[in-house]
Design a protein around this motif. Structure first.
Motif, short mmCIF file in Angstrom:
data_model
loop_
_atom_site.label_atom_id
_atom_site.label_comp_id
_atom_site.label_asym_id
_atom_site.label_seq_id
_atom_site.Cartn_x
_atom_site.Cartn_y
_atom_site.Cartn_z
N VAL A 99 -4.21 6.81 -5.05
CA VAL A 99 -5.36 5.95 -5.36
C VAL A 99 -6.25 5.80 -4.13
O VAL A 99 -5.77 5.73 -2.99
N PHE A 150 -5.88 7.33 -9.63
CA PHE A 150 -5.08 6.29 -10.27
C PHE A 150 -4.88 6.61 -11.75
O PHE A 150 -3.78 6.42 -12.29
N PHE A 155 0.78 3.77 -5.83
CA PHE A 155 -0.57 3.73 -5.31
C PHE A 155 -0.90 4.93 -4.42
O PHE A 155 -1.98 4.97 -3.82
N ARG A 201 0.83 -1.22 0.00
CA ARG A 201 0.00 0.00 0.00
C ARG A 201 0.86 1.26 0.00
O ARG A 201 0.41 2.32 -0.42
N GLN A 238 -9.76 1.10 -4.00
CA GLN A 238 -9.23 0.63 -5.28
C GLN A 238 -7.90 -0.09 -5.08
O GLN A 238 -7.62 -1.09 -5.75
N VAL A 239 -7.08 0.42 -4.15
CA VAL A 239 -5.83 -0.27 -3.85
C VAL A 239 -6.12 -1.67 -3.33
O VAL A 239 -5.50 -2.66 -3.73
N GLU A 240 -7.08 -1.76 -2.42
CA GLU A 240 -7.46 -3.06 -1.86
C GLU A 240 -7.91 -4.01 -2.96
O GLU A 240 -7.53 -5.19 -2.98
#
Length: 232
Positions: A18, A122, A15, A10, A22-24
């Motif tokens: 972002v 992103f 990232f 993360r 959305q990262v997850e």
């Protein structure tokens, strides 16, 4: 992926802008893999199934045509590859292999495209990444077309020295054969070029380089901000 690995991923700069959700979503289906040196990671012509991000190590981008091979670039921690192929769902135009033992984050291409469509932060990060890559290509094209091999080597030495604290002493980050291909010259030409740099007080001992007179080397190299960046 382990929870501690997820926390580390993360924090990757790619990232940073972002949305957390959305990262997850991207990391949920991602893989964090370790590769030994010299292992090929992707191959020219294959579909772009993953976005690769270098977490640790060094990766060489290269291409082969008939009986010829050349190095197109070298990626280090924080760098991603090959973003354009992933974004447009096209085959890879180049291959990649680990120069050193490397840890690579592999994000499924579908997840990347979905995040690109859904998350403005992103999409902006991708646009910035592609723009920087384009500028890098233009700089490299100018470097190859406007300089002799000796000048390209001199500028590479100055740049690498600056990246390592401007001490005038560093070790090659990869094999000299890779450096020769990176600079667009045959290995034997690279050897002759190093010998020629003796007149500019550059000393090479195996993997080590000593720049004894930076001013003399800069006079040969003529570093330029629109080719080498603003640091030189």
């Amino acid at each position: 992926m382990r929870s501690q690995d997820l926390e580390e991923m993360r924090r990757i700069p790619f990232f940073r802008s972002v949305e957390p959700g959305q990262v997850e979503a991207m990391l949920r289906g991602a893989f964090l893999q370790r590769f030994p040196a010299h292992v090929e990671l992707i191959h020219t012509g294959e579909p772009a199934d993953f976005l690769h991000v270098v977490v640790e190590g060094t990766v060489e981008m290269f291409s082969v045509h008939r009986d010829r091979e050349t190095t197109l670039g070298v990626s280090g921690p924080g760098d991603s590859f090959i973003l354009a192929a992933v974004l447009f769902d096209r085959p890879y135009l180049q291959s990649a292999r680990a120069l050193l033992a490397s840890r690579i984050l592999m994000v499924p291409a579908d997840a990347v495209r979905q995040a690109f469509a859904a998350d403005a932060g992103f999409a902006r990060a991708i646009a910035e990444n592609l723009a920087l890559a384009y500028r890098g290509v233009i700089k490299e094209l100018k470097n190859q077309k406007l300089r002799s091999g000796l000048e390209r080597l001199a500028n590479w030495l100055l740049t690498h020295d600056a990246e390592n604290g401007s001490t005038g002493h560093f070790d090659f980050p990869f094999d000299k054969k890779v450096l020769a291909a990176r600079l667009g010259m045959a290995p034997e030409v690279l050897s002759r070029s190093f010998a020629a740099l003796g007149a500019y007080h550059v000393v090479v001992h195996g993997p080590s380089v000593v720049i004894q007179d930076v001013a003399a080397l800069r006079k040969l190299a003529h570093p330029c901000s629109t080719i080498d960046g603003t640091s030189l």
